[in-house]
Design an enzyme around this catalytic site. Structure first.
Site, PDB file in Angstrom:
ATOM      1  N   PRO A   1      -3.935  -0.905  -6.057  1.00 29.63           N
ATOM      2  CA  PRO A   1      -3.205  -1.506  -4.955  1.00 29.63           C
ATOM      3  C   PRO A   1      -3.736  -1.117  -3.590  1.00 29.63           C
ATOM      4  O   PRO A   1      -4.027   0.045  -3.319  1.00 29.63           O
ATOM      5  CB  PRO A   1      -1.806  -0.939  -5.141  1.00 29.63           C
ATOM      6  CG  PRO A   1      -1.970   0.261  -6.024  1.00 29.63           C
ATOM      7  CD  PRO A   1      -3.372   0.411  -6.385  1.00 29.63           C
ATOM      8  N   GLU A   2      -3.848  -2.105  -2.727  1.00 27.16           N
ATOM      9  CA  GLU A   2      -4.170  -1.881  -1.327  1.00 27.16           C
ATOM     10  C   GLU A   2      -2.914  -2.216  -0.521  1.00 27.16           C
ATOM     11  O   GLU A   2      -1.868  -2.463  -1.095  1.00 27.16           O
ATOM     12  CB  GLU A   2      -5.353  -2.756  -0.911  1.00 27.16           C
ATOM     13  CG  GLU A   2      -6.570  -2.571  -1.813  1.00 27.16           C
ATOM     14  CD  GLU A   2      -7.758  -3.424  -1.405  1.00 27.16           C
ATOM     15  OE1 GLU A   2      -7.887  -3.732  -0.212  1.00 27.16           O
ATOM     16  OE2 GLU A   2      -8.562  -3.782  -2.277  1.00 27.16           O
TER      17      GLU A   2
ATOM     18  N   HIS B   1       1.765   6.284 -20.784  1.00 20.76           N
ATOM     19  CA  HIS B   1       1.247   6.722 -19.491  1.00 20.76           C
ATOM     20  C   HIS B   1       2.326   6.825 -18.413  1.00 20.76           C
ATOM     21  O   HIS B   1       2.021   6.825 -17.231  1.00 20.76           O
ATOM     22  CB  HIS B   1       0.142   5.775 -19.033  1.00 20.76           C
ATOM     23  CG  HIS B   1      -1.011   5.707 -19.979  1.00 20.76           C
ATOM     24  ND1 HIS B   1      -1.814   6.799 -20.263  1.00 20.76           N
ATOM     25  CD2 HIS B   1      -1.492   4.699 -20.739  1.00 20.76           C
ATOM     26  CE1 HIS B   1      -2.732   6.451 -21.147  1.00 20.76           C
ATOM     27  NE2 HIS B   1      -2.548   5.174 -21.440  1.00 20.76           N
TER      28      HIS B   1
ATOM     29  N   ARG C   1      -4.819   5.937 -15.373  1.00 25.35           N
ATOM     30  CA  ARG C   1      -5.986   6.689 -14.920  1.00 25.35           C
ATOM     31  C   ARG C   1      -5.614   7.942 -14.140  1.00 25.35           C
ATOM     32  O   ARG C   1      -6.470   8.767 -13.837  1.00 25.35           O
ATOM     33  CB  ARG C   1      -6.890   5.787 -14.087  1.00 25.35           C
ATOM     34  CG  ARG C   1      -7.605   4.779 -14.965  1.00 25.35           C
ATOM     35  CD  ARG C   1      -8.480   3.857 -14.167  1.00 25.35           C
ATOM     36  NE  ARG C   1      -9.676   4.509 -13.682  1.00 25.35           N
ATOM     37  CZ  ARG C   1     -10.618   3.884 -12.983  1.00 25.35           C
ATOM     38  NH1 ARG C   1     -10.468   2.611 -12.683  1.00 25.35           N
ATOM     39  NH2 ARG C   1     -11.670   4.521 -12.583  1.00 25.35           N
TER      40      ARG C   1
ATOM     41  N   ARG D   1     -18.637   5.222  15.568  1.00 24.24           N
ATOM     42  CA  ARG D   1     -19.039   5.505  14.190  1.00 24.24           C
ATOM     43  C   ARG D   1     -20.411   4.939  13.859  1.00 24.24           C
ATOM     44  O   ARG D   1     -20.701   3.792  14.142  1.00 24.24           O
ATOM     45  CB  ARG D   1     -17.984   4.948  13.229  1.00 24.24           C
ATOM     46  CG  ARG D   1     -16.597   5.544  13.445  1.00 24.24           C
ATOM     47  CD  ARG D   1     -16.559   7.011  13.107  1.00 24.24           C
ATOM     48  NE  ARG D   1     -16.842   7.222  11.705  1.00 24.24           N
ATOM     49  CZ  ARG D   1     -15.897   7.272  10.777  1.00 24.24           C
ATOM     50  NH1 ARG D   1     -14.638   7.163  11.094  1.00 24.24           N
ATOM     51  NH2 ARG D   1     -16.224   7.452   9.521  1.00 24.24           N
TER      52      ARG D   1
END
Length: 266
Positions: free
Chosen positions: A2-3, A90, A108, A145
């Site tokens: 998910p973002e 899980h 995971r 940057r």
DNA sequence: GACGATGTTGGCAC
DNA sequence: GGTGCCAACATCGT
């Protein structure tokens, strides 16, 4: 998985089920996903009411009653918060509520659950929210940057919440090559990128996020924005703008999808 | 069956 | 301190 758009969708679907609910008990079955001690966390949560849910970047913070602090969740790659309460192999956390059950499932185990008195360090160090940051701040962050734009967009200290899918989609929308050195971007092109990021994220939220493999919201519903993706995992397929094939390369160790013609390197 | 890829990020080396 | 690489893990497709 998910973002920002997926996490925001999880927050929104969680809200009606959790707001005002009291946590009767919390059980943690896998310490790997915990930041902090399981017993202490369980004690901190038990008896507290969930006042509100706040999202920052890809984090969800639950504010607890009676100066009970904050319970923060990061879903990692495969984390799932669910209100149906199915407990599987899980499932690492089970919160019994006065009405219903909240589970955290994460094959995971890249996600994290954390309790803190105030805003946790993980959230405090995030960059600004992409949907509310002013252009000037965005440009200042960009300007100094030396890294490439793809890596920068993935850097949560630059912006909180952009991940691999929406970084690729935003760069395509802005017509900018992923390897472009951040500091070399002109103000005009930076403005284009700024707007692209915001439009993509807002649009993805409106479509309840993207289900690429198995993301679902807290009610088990898939997103719809995968239908609108223009480059992500479309390598070999024709570009929607020019018809030439989308290419996939590796940038910052992440699969990166772009149109070599529409996103020329300058 | 082995290999490589998957939506993330923290830690380490330079 | 900035930047880049790799590992943490399970699962799925080739």
């Amino acid at each position: 998985m998910p973002e920002l758009p997926e996490v925001e969708t999880v927050r929104r679907t969680l809200m009606p089920h959790l707001k005002g609910r009291t946590i009767r008990s919390a059980e943690f079955r896998q310490v790997r996903v915990l930041r902090g001690d399981a017993d202490e966390m369980a004690r901190r949560l038990a008896g507290r009411k969930i006042l509100s849910l706040e999202r920052r970047g890809k984090f969800i913070m639950m504010h607890l009653s009676d100066s009970g602090g904050i319970f923060t969740v990061h879903l990692g790659m495969t984390g799932k918060l669910a209100v149906a309460g199915e407990v599987g192999k899980h499932t690492h956390a089970v919160l019994q509520l006065d009405r219903g059950v909240l589970t955290y499932t994460d094959p995971r185990m890249f996600g994290r659950l954390e309790w803190s008195e105030g805003v946790p360090a993980s959230v405090a160090k995030l960059g600004p929210e992409p949907l509310t940051v002013e252009f000037e701040e965005f440009f200042q962050g960009l300007h100094k940057r030396k890294t490439n734009l793809k890596a920068l967009l993935l850097d949560q200290k630059f912006l909180g919440g952009v991940g691999n899918i929406y970084a690729d989609e935003a760069l395509f929308r802005a017509g900018i090559h992923p390897l472009t050195r951040a500091s070399s971007l002109t103000k005009v092109r930076a403005q284009r990128l700024y707007e692209a990021v915001r439009e993509i994220l807002a649009d993805a939220i409106a479509h309840r996020g993207s289900t690429v493999v198995n993301y679902v919201d807290s009610e088990g519903r898939r997103g719809e924005y995968q239908e609108s993706l223009k480059v992500y995992q479309r390598h070999g397929e024709p570009c929607v703008k020019c018809g030439r094939p989308i290419r996939r390369t590796l940038v910052a160790q992440r699969g990166t999808h772009f149109c070599p013609y529409c996103q020329k390197r300058r």
